[in-house]
Scaffold this motif. Structure first.
Motif, mmCIF file in Angstrom:
data_model
loop_
_atom_site.group_PDB
_atom_site.id
_atom_site.type_symbol
_atom_site.label_atom_id
_atom_site.label_comp_id
_atom_site.label_asym_id
_atom_site.label_seq_id
_atom_site.Cartn_x
_atom_site.Cartn_y
_atom_site.Cartn_z
ATOM 1 N N HIS A 1 0.830 -1.210 0.000
ATOM 2 C CA HIS A 1 0.000 0.000 0.000
ATOM 3 C C HIS A 1 0.865 1.260 0.000
ATOM 4 O O HIS A 1 0.583 2.218 -0.723
ATOM 5 N N LEU A 2 1.930 1.241 0.815
ATOM 6 C CA LEU A 2 2.791 2.432 0.887
ATOM 7 C C LEU A 2 3.455 2.688 -0.459
ATOM 8 O O LEU A 2 3.556 3.823 -0.922
ATOM 9 N N GLU A 3 3.884 1.598 -1.107
ATOM 10 C CA GLU A 3 4.527 1.738 -2.414
ATOM 11 C C GLU A 3 3.532 2.331 -3.422
ATOM 12 O O GLU A 3 3.867 3.229 -4.189
ATOM 13 N N ALA A 4 2.308 1.836 -3.405
ATOM 14 C CA ALA A 4 1.294 2.321 -4.363
ATOM 15 C C ALA A 4 1.027 3.810 -4.150
ATOM 16 O O ALA A 4 0.940 4.582 -5.113
ATOM 17 N N VAL A 5 0.940 4.217 -2.895
ATOM 18 C CA VAL A 5 0.674 5.630 -2.599
ATOM 19 C C VAL A 5 1.852 6.487 -3.045
ATOM 20 O O VAL A 5 1.688 7.509 -3.719
ATOM 21 N N ALA A 6 3.065 6.046 -2.711
ATOM 22 C CA ALA A 6 4.250 6.841 -3.048
ATOM 23 C C ALA A 6 4.426 6.953 -4.568
ATOM 24 O O ALA A 6 4.762 8.015 -5.089
ATOM 25 N N ARG A 7 4.166 5.857 -5.268
ATOM 26 C CA ARG A 7 4.310 5.880 -6.734
ATOM 27 C C ARG A 7 3.328 6.868 -7.354
ATOM 28 O O ARG A 7 3.669 7.630 -8.252
ATOM 29 N N ARG A 8 2.115 6.842 -6.841
ATOM 30 C CA ARG A 8 1.091 7.751 -7.357
ATOM 31 C C ARG A 8 1.512 9.212 -7.110
ATOM 32 O O ARG A 8 1.383 10.065 -7.981
ATOM 33 N N ILE A 9 2.033 9.479 -5.917
ATOM 34 C CA ILE A 9 2.468 10.849 -5.593
ATOM 35 C C ILE A 9 3.624 11.256 -6.507
ATOM 36 O O ILE A 9 3.630 12.339 -7.094
ATOM 37 N N LEU A 10 4.601 10.349 -6.667
ATOM 38 C CA LEU A 10 5.784 10.697 -7.457
ATOM 39 C C LEU A 10 5.454 10.882 -8.938
ATOM 40 O O LEU A 10 6.082 11.689 -9.621
ATOM 41 N N ARG A 11 4.446 10.140 -9.404
ATOM 42 C CA ARG A 11 4.016 10.351 -10.798
ATOM 43 C C ARG A 11 3.531 11.794 -10.975
ATOM 44 O O ARG A 11 3.747 12.411 -12.007
ATOM 45 N N GLY A 12 2.919 12.325 -9.936
ATOM 46 C CA GLY A 12 2.451 13.722 -9.968
ATOM 47 C C GLY A 12 3.608 14.702 -10.050
ATOM 48 O O GLY A 12 3.431 15.855 -10.430
ATOM 49 N N TYR A 13 4.808 14.244 -9.683
ATOM 50 C CA TYR A 13 6.005 15.080 -9.781
ATOM 51 C C TYR A 13 6.795 14.762 -11.046
ATOM 52 O O TYR A 13 7.941 15.136 -11.183
ATOM 53 N N GLY A 14 6.181 13.984 -11.941
ATOM 54 C CA GLY A 14 6.803 13.715 -13.235
ATOM 55 C C GLY A 14 7.743 12.530 -13.245
ATOM 56 O O GLY A 14 8.389 12.247 -14.260
ATOM 57 N N MET A 15 7.853 11.800 -12.118
ATOM 58 C CA MET A 15 8.770 10.659 -12.103
ATOM 59 C C MET A 15 8.102 9.448 -12.751
ATOM 60 O O MET A 15 6.927 9.173 -12.499
ATOM 61 N N SER A 16 8.859 8.737 -13.601
ATOM 62 C CA SER A 16 8.328 7.521 -14.187
ATOM 63 C C SER A 16 8.386 6.404 -13.144
ATOM 64 O O SER A 16 9.422 6.213 -12.500
#
Ligand SMILES: Cc1cc2nc3c(=O)[nH]c(=O)nc-3n(C[C@H](O)[C@H](O)[C@H](O)COP(=O)(O)OP(=O)(O)OC[C@H]3O[C@@H](n4cnc5c(N)ncnc54)[C@H](O)[C@@H]3O)c2cc1C
Length: 271
Positions: A254-269
């Motif tokens: 769950h933590l990974e999914a949340v962090a990935r979603r947030i980082l995508r918002g910062y343009g990270m693939s």
């Protein structure tokens, strides 16, 4: 869904298959942690039905398998924290050896297994959150009653100790924060649906489970030997609710999914 041979944290990777033969599905595979399998009339089996589908989330389906189907075997119940179940809390290990069921036993359409699972898991996780808040409140109440009345010396209740007061106040703050997070997630589900509230649902799944673990630990510590006995529900919860951080998605997932979603918002693939 879960299989001993495959990481449940990667649910699209499973070994159980169901192949279509005429008007039947033929199932082959091995599952465990099939909750309540012991005594059940039927199982809902997640099996790969379309291994070639380009979208990995469209490869599996849910199929109803009556437990008296030849080829369906309940191998036993997993022993969990010293208990083998046998009632609602059992976690069955199940084998499917060419178990044949009618084609009509497919739930929904072929390949919809993960869509159906997600529909159950979203609301299921918020239900867990509410239940865990209830466990926290009861454990907190047991600790406070004890702290107020248990005397360490004549006229010196346990609750007069600053370190105990600190644990009580921290538990109160953490339960309160967890409760507001659950209410907020429920509000978002109601307004926008479970899909829109994915992040909130993941965050409560992790936060409330961890809060419960901390609150229970403080309560057991405060009760001393009494906390270890079965004279209060604390020890039972401590053993049974540890799994909260594993089932329906481990904390890390769950933590990974949340962090990935947030980082995508910062343009990270995040592929
Ligand atoms: C009490 C209980 C009831 C259950 N009920 C059911 C049920 O009714 N039906 C069902 O199908 N299953 C059920 N399960 C199984 C549960 O869904 C799985 O245990 C869960 O999905 C984790 O899969 P796994 O056990 O194979 O662990 P694995 O996937 O092997 O993971 C092991 C550990 O690795 C770590 N990890 C995993 N992924 C990552 C990552 N991406 N990054 C970092 N670390 C990671 C986590 O700490 C995790 O706990 C139940 C389990 C329990 C304990």
């Amino acid at each position: 869904m879960t299989e001993p041979e495959f990481a449940g944290s990667n649910p699209v990777w499973m070994g159980t298959t169901a192949r279509r033969e005429g008007a039947e599905w033929v199932l082959r595979g091995h599952k465990w942690f099939a909750s309540s399998a012991d005594g059940a009339a039927f199982a809902i089996c997640m099996a790969v039905t379309s291994p070639e589908a380009a979208n990995v989330y469209r490869r599996a389906s849910m199929i109803l398998v009556p437990t008296d189907t030849p080829g369906f075997t309940l191998l036993g119940n997993a022993s969990v924290m010293g208990e083998r179940g046998g009632d609602w809390a059992s976690h069955g290990e199940v084998s499917y050896q060419d178990a044949r069921v009618p084609a009509a036993n497919l739930l929904g359409v072929e390949g919809a297994g993960f869509v159906l699972a997600q529909e159950r898991l979203g609301p299921g996780r918020i239900h867990h959150g509410m239940r865990w808040i209830g466990v926290c409140e009861r454990a907190f109440d047991i600790l406070c009653r004890h702290a107020a009345t248990r005397e360490l010396a004549p006229g010196k209740p346990l609750g007069s100790k600053q370190i105990v007061q600190q644990g009580i106040a921290e538990s109160r703050a953490e339960i309160h924060a967890a409760r507001l997070m659950v209410l907020h997630a429920a509000w978002r589900i109601e307004k926008e649906g479970a899909e829109a509230a994915r992040e909130e649902i993941s965050l409560i799944k992790v936060t409330v489970a961890r809060t419960m673990q901390k609150v229970l630990d403080r309560a057991i510590q405060g009760l001393g030997a009494l906390g270890m006995t079965d004279d209060t529900p604390l020890a039972w919860w401590y053993a049974h609710e540890r799994a909260a951080r594993i089932y329906d998605g481990a904390d890390e997932v769950h933590l990974e999914a949340v962090a990935r979603r947030i980082l995508r918002g910062y343009g990270m693939s995040t592929r």
